[in-house]
Design a protein around this motif. Sequence first.
Motif, PDB file in Angstrom:
ATOM      1  N   LYS A 182       0.843  -1.189   0.122  1.00 35.09           N
ATOM      2  CA  LYS A 182       0.022  -0.150   0.063  1.00 35.09           C
ATOM      3  C   LYS A 182       0.833   1.231   0.063  1.00 35.09           C
ATOM      4  O   LYS A 182       0.702   2.173  -0.687  1.00 35.09           O
ATOM      5  N   GLU A 198      -6.529   0.733   0.160  1.00 31.06           N
ATOM      6  CA  GLU A 198      -6.129  -0.770   0.443  1.00 31.06           C
ATOM      7  C   GLU A 198      -5.584  -1.429  -0.710  1.00 31.06           C
ATOM      8  O   GLU A 198      -5.707  -0.842  -1.743  1.00 31.06           O
ATOM      9  N   LYS A 200      -3.860  -5.326  -1.497  1.00 35.05           N
ATOM     10  CA  LYS A 200      -3.714  -6.564  -0.954  1.00 35.05           C
ATOM     11  C   LYS A 200      -3.070  -7.519  -2.233  1.00 35.05           C
ATOM     12  O   LYS A 200      -3.777  -7.343  -3.416  1.00 35.05           O
TER      13      LYS A 200
END
Length: 285
Positions: A182, A198, A200
């Motif tokens: 991030k 965010e 991931k």
Amino acid sequence: MITEKKGFSINGYLAFFAVLPLLQVGFGYVLFSETNITIGVIGSVLTLVCWGGFFMVQPNQAKVMTLFGSYVGTEKRNGLRWTVPFFMRKTVSLRIRNFESAKIKVNDNLGNPIEIATIVVWAVTDSAEASFEVDDYESYVTIQSESALRNLASSYSYDPQSDDESDVALRSHPLEISEKLKQEVQDRLGKAGLTVHESKISHLAYAPEIASAMLQRQQATAIIAARSKIVEGAVGMVEMALDRLKTQNVVDLDEERKAMMVSNLLVVLCGDKNAQPIVNSGSLY
């Protein structure tokens, strides 16, 4: 660097029902009164032009306004608005968006080829930078996110190389890796007025050409770790058995018999298969 600032506009309903109709009526009266036709005609034309200053701002949208190539401000207030009709208005969405990268192949810091992909949740926070600092901020997100992912993947190993908790790896530390990814993406997208909410990893695997070998390696590592625990427990059990036999005076064993007993117990406790006991019907010695 161009930064966002508030643009000029007024409530569109006020302009629609009060200001412009009054101007239209006033100049129309002058026009038809034949006292000063020129002023009436010019005023009526200008009033008609002003009707082109109305625009609508939807929720979570912004209107970036420019005048003859110069940035004059951004309007984020929702609803019907009115501004100078010569302002060019470009719509920029401020809604949160998702970007899912394709699976890319990259080498980790040990040189092992891996496949990795990411999901980035982002939004425009500075409409001026997003509009004027880059040509296409959506394409900028795509390219810079994949670039940051490649850089991150090459900085860490796929699996931890030791039992030390500080040894961060892609597979074993998802939270730490997500936070670093991030920050990596934010450092790149921040130049274009974008904020990363965010980021991931959505896919992580060894490349097909080494997946089989690495699977065997993982299995061997797991077996070794399990065997280590079994041996540690077996040694403790043997030690406990000898201590209790000695403490309760069940039997007095010499060193040779102790060694034999330890060997038999370790075989039974550490073996893969169930032990087949042999019953000795003779004397103890």
